[in-house]
Every structure is written in structure tokens, then in C-alpha cells.
Design an enzyme around this catalytic site. Structure first.
Site, PDB file in Angstrom:
ATOM      1  N   GLU A 148       0.516  -1.272  -0.156  1.00  0.00           N
ATOM      2  CA  GLU A 148       0.226   0.440   0.511  1.00  0.00           C
ATOM      3  C   GLU A 148       0.840   1.548  -0.008  1.00  0.00           C
ATOM      4  OE1 GLU A 148      -3.533   2.106   2.489  1.00  0.00           O
ATOM      5  OE2 GLU A 148      -1.855   0.527   3.491  1.00  0.00           O
ATOM      6  N   LYS A 223      -9.828   2.213  -2.822  1.00  0.00           N
ATOM      7  CA  LYS A 223      -9.865   1.520  -1.236  1.00  0.00           C
ATOM      8  C   LYS A 223     -11.589   1.499  -0.891  1.00  0.00           C
ATOM      9  CE  LYS A 223      -7.849   1.820   3.342  1.00  0.00           C
ATOM     10  NZ  LYS A 223      -6.295   1.857   3.697  1.00  0.00           N
ATOM     11  N   CYS A 260      -5.797  -2.588   2.074  1.00  0.00           N
ATOM     12  CA  CYS A 260      -5.466  -2.546   3.996  1.00  0.00           C
ATOM     13  C   CYS A 260      -6.920  -2.480   4.903  1.00  0.00           C
ATOM     14  CB  CYS A 260      -5.132  -1.280   3.906  1.00  0.00           C
ATOM     15  SG  CYS A 260      -4.212  -1.221   5.459  1.00  0.00           S
TER      16      CYS A 260
END
Length: 418
Positions: A148, A223, A260
Site C-alpha cells: 500500500e 480503497k 488494507c
């Protein structure tokens, strides 16, 4: 790293009376990983059984090692990065040929102090990653995923807007750097960056770009879940993504990216599976005090529940920033997140997984995986057939309404006096 131990002897047997350990390099008691710690301290037959319980078995046996070219091993030694390679097999089928794809994960620390000029920091990270990507290419990796926000320090704890200067458009310099390597090595590369959406008012996103093996941009995913947990209060910089749960059909298989914090949300994993993903990557940045006990569990569970492979990547090292900040928890201000503990690994749909990369060093993890295993596990467990999606959909529909009431049945006798 410092390790001291005092012993006293009774009838020739050494007994530990005091042990003091201080490991400042981010290792696990001086070892690269939990796997290496156990291997060094357990008898072989005990270690074998512990490994079976911790890592599972792939088609009834331990994962096989892959032999890599000497030139790749030389790059690992020269540039001091951990290098491991394993093979996930599937049962032989009568009507389908094996669908073996070679996949790689890269974890790394930043290259310069965060006080260096931003352009120098980025350039140094490119230079640091180049030999590791070359090692992946020389090993024949088909799909490679980076961590990330790999092209910058993970500065989102600071809440300082100056770090937005690292943000790039989709076709920015990080993408161009990787496009050449993707084309050179005929390799799909997943590049998670801080994106600047120049077509929508310079909006900032946390985005993964999928670069095809011809150097083309296949697409992007933003994300879905943004943490607001202690130092990880990332909504200062970007908000929840707007790209849904895309699955990218590449030359080597159907892949998706669960960035994540999304790994904490089972329905997020589920959605990628429902869209047909065969490999889901989880590029991350997380520290030991916050999440390490969860790290080996969540991705492995997602692989099992959704019948696909998962590649989990976490950066390594401690990144120190110029100005102190607080977490809003009453503790003293500080200048770092804590230690990013690496430990990148692969998980398979049959509950097997690889040992993890180093806890404190850069690393490249390579795995061959037969994608036929995905359907074989769907057939074995029948999760898709036995799921009750209509019940879940009804429940979620009711839950979203303002007048929702939980389905709780109370015992009518609970208030009666005894």
C-alpha cells in the site's frame, strides 16, 4: 539487537534464572520470522507437526519449495532482501489442464529519512524496488503486487497536508516506472498509490492501479474502507472509494485488490468472490501493537470462505516524521506509527498458507498456484450452494432502514421472581 542470559547449574543442568532481551531491529527475538524461530528451537519432528497446525497442508502435504535461478539469489544477497518461493498444487483433473500461475509479493521499507526532499525520497524508493522487481521478473513471475502506498512514506498518521504532494495521477511517474518493467517481463503489476484525480477537482484517493503485461493500464480500484483507528485516521486525506468490487481479467487469471483496512470486513472479501476473483491481493500498512495477532487469520479465513487465493503484503520498518503527533488516546505525542512488521504471505482456499516473509527486512515472496484449486474447493465444501444469500440480503435490507429492530426473542419468564 541485544540479548543477555544468566544461568545457574544444578547437577550439571543449566537453569535460566534471568533473561533480558532487547531487539531494536524489528526481528522476532533475533529471528527473521515466527517460522524461523520455531525451526531453530524445536526438534525436527515437533517442528513438522507445529508447521502442519500453523500452515496447514496443501492437497495433503506440506508446501513444496521452488528452486529459483542463481542470478535471483545473487540479487537477494547483494540487495539484502528476504527471498522465499513455494508451490501450491491442485488435484489432477480429467477434463481441465492445470492452470498454474506464478505470483509475487514485495514488502519494503522506505529508502531515505522522511526529512529528505520528496522527489529524492520517491527516486530512492524506485531505485530500491528496481532490483527486487528485476528478481521477480527473472524468476518468471506473472503477477506482482506491491504494498500500500509503496511510492511514499505512510505519512497519513501526521494529518499534515504537505504529504499530499506525493499523490499522482493514474498515469503518473510511478505508473510509468512500472509500465516499462511490466512490458519487459511480460508481467501484470498491481501498484497501490496515493492517487490525485485531476479530472475531479484534484480529489485524493487510495488507489491500486492494475498494469497489464503489455504495459497497458487495465483499470483501477479505490480503497473501500477507510480506518479511523488511532494514528490510522486516514480520512484526513481521502474518503471511501467509488469503484465497487471490480475483478480484473488478466492474461494470467482473475484478480482483485482488497486494500488494507478492507480485510477487516468479511462482506468486502465476499463481494470480490461473488464477482469471480481467483486471487485477491491485500496490500497493507499495519503495525504490530495494533494488528499483528489478526494478520495471519483474516486473509486465511477469507481464502477459505471465498475459495480463492489471497496475497497479503505489509511494509516493514519504522518511519519517523519531523513533527510529533498524537493518537487522541491520552498517550504522549510521538513521531512514528510503530514498527511495520512485514510478514507478507500467501493463503490458499484449502486452508494452507506459506511461511511469512521477514518481520523486519525487505522481501520478495513467490508462489506458483494452480488456480484449479479454487473450483475444486468450491465443489468440496459447497459454500456457494449452501450460502443463504436471500436471507442475508433481506436482513441487510431491513438493517439499513431507520426503523430497524433486531430480531431478538426474549424469554417471557426472565422477569418473573424466583
Amino acid at each position: 539487537m541485544e540479548k543477555t542470559q544468566e544461568t545457574e547449574r544444578d547437577n550439571g543442568v543449566a537453569t535460566v534464572t534471568e533473561e533480558k532481551q532487547s531487539f531494536t531491529d524489528g526481528s522476532i527475538c533475533g529471528y527473521e520470522s515466527l517460522h524461523s524461530l520455531l525451526s531453530a528451537n524445536l526438534k525436527p519432528h515437533i517442528f513438522q507437526e507445529v508447521s502442519r497446525l500453523l500452515l496447514g497442508l496443501n492437497c495433503g502435504k506440506a508446501l513444496e519449495l521452488i528452486s529459483l535461478p542463481e542470478s535471483v539469489k545473487a540479487l537477494s544477497l547483494e540487495h539484502d532482501f528476504d527471498l522465499q518461493a513455494f508451490h501450491f498444487c491442485a488435484d489432477k483433473e480429467l477434463l481441465r489442464e492445470p492452470r498454474v500461475v506464478r505470483v509475487g509479493l514485495i514488502q519494503n521499507s522506505i529508502a531515505l529519512r522522511t526529512t529528505a526532499h520528496f522527489s529524492e525520497q520517491k527516486r530512492a524508493i524506485f531505485q530500491k524496488l528496481k532490483p527486487i522487481i528485476d528478481a521477480a521478473g527473472a524468476s518468471g513471475v506473472n503477477i506482482l503486487c506491491l504494498q500500500e502506498a509503496w511510492m511514499m512514506p505512510f505519512a497519513f498518521c501526521t494529518r499534515e497536508k504537505r504529504w499530499c504532494e506525493f499523490a499522482e495521477p493514474i498515469n503518473g511517474e510511478s505508473t510509468q516506472f512500472l509500465q516499462e518493467l511490466a512490458k519487459k517481463y511480460n508481467m501484470v503489476i498491481i501498484s497501490p498509490i496515493l492517487e490525485r484525480d485531476v479530472h475531479h477537482g484534484d480529489t485524493i484517493w487510495n488507489t491500486a492501479i492494475i498494469i497489464g503485461n503489455h504495459g497497458n493500464i487495465i483499470g483501477k480500484h479505490r480503497k473501500n474502507h477507510i480506518p479511523r483507528v488511532g494514528d490510522f485516521n486516514e480520512s484526513t486525506y481521502y474518503m471511501e472509494g467509488n469503484t465497487g468490487h471490480p475483478v480484473f481479467e488478466t492474461a494470467y487469471g482473475k484478480i482483485a485488490v482488497n486494500i488494507c483496512y478492507g480485510r477487516h470486513h468479511p462482506l468486502n472479501w465476499l463481494a470480490f468472490g461473488l464477482n469471480g476473483a481467483e486471487i485477491v491481493f491485500n496490500p497493507s500498512a499495519t503495525v504490530g501493537e495494533l494488528s499483528e495477532p489478526m494478520w495471519p487469520i483474516e486473509a486465511r479465513n477469507a481464502a477459505i470462505a471465498n475459495s480463492y487465493f489471497v496475497g497479503s503484503i505489509n511494509r516493514v520498518g519504522t518511519e519517523t516524521f519531523p513533527n510529533p503527533f498524537t493518537s487522541g488516546d491520552g498517550k504522549p505525542q510521538h513521531t512514528d506509527f510503530g514498527h511495520f512488521y512485514g510478514s507478507s504471505h500467501f493463503s490458499a482456499p484449502d486452508a494452507s498458507c506459506t511461511p511469512s516473509l521477514s518481520h523486519h527486512k525487505d522481501g520478495l515472496l513467490i508462489s506458483d498456484m494452480d488456480l484449479n484449486l479454487c473450483r475444486q474447493l468450491k465443489d468440496k465444501w459447497g459454500f456457494r450452494m449452501t450460502a443463504r444469500y436471500e436471507l442475508y440480503a433481506e436482513m441487510l435490507s431491513r438493517y439499513l432502514k431507520p426503523d430497524f429492530e433486531p430480531q431478538v426473542i426474549s424469554d417471557p419468564c426472565q422477569n418473573l421472581s424466583v
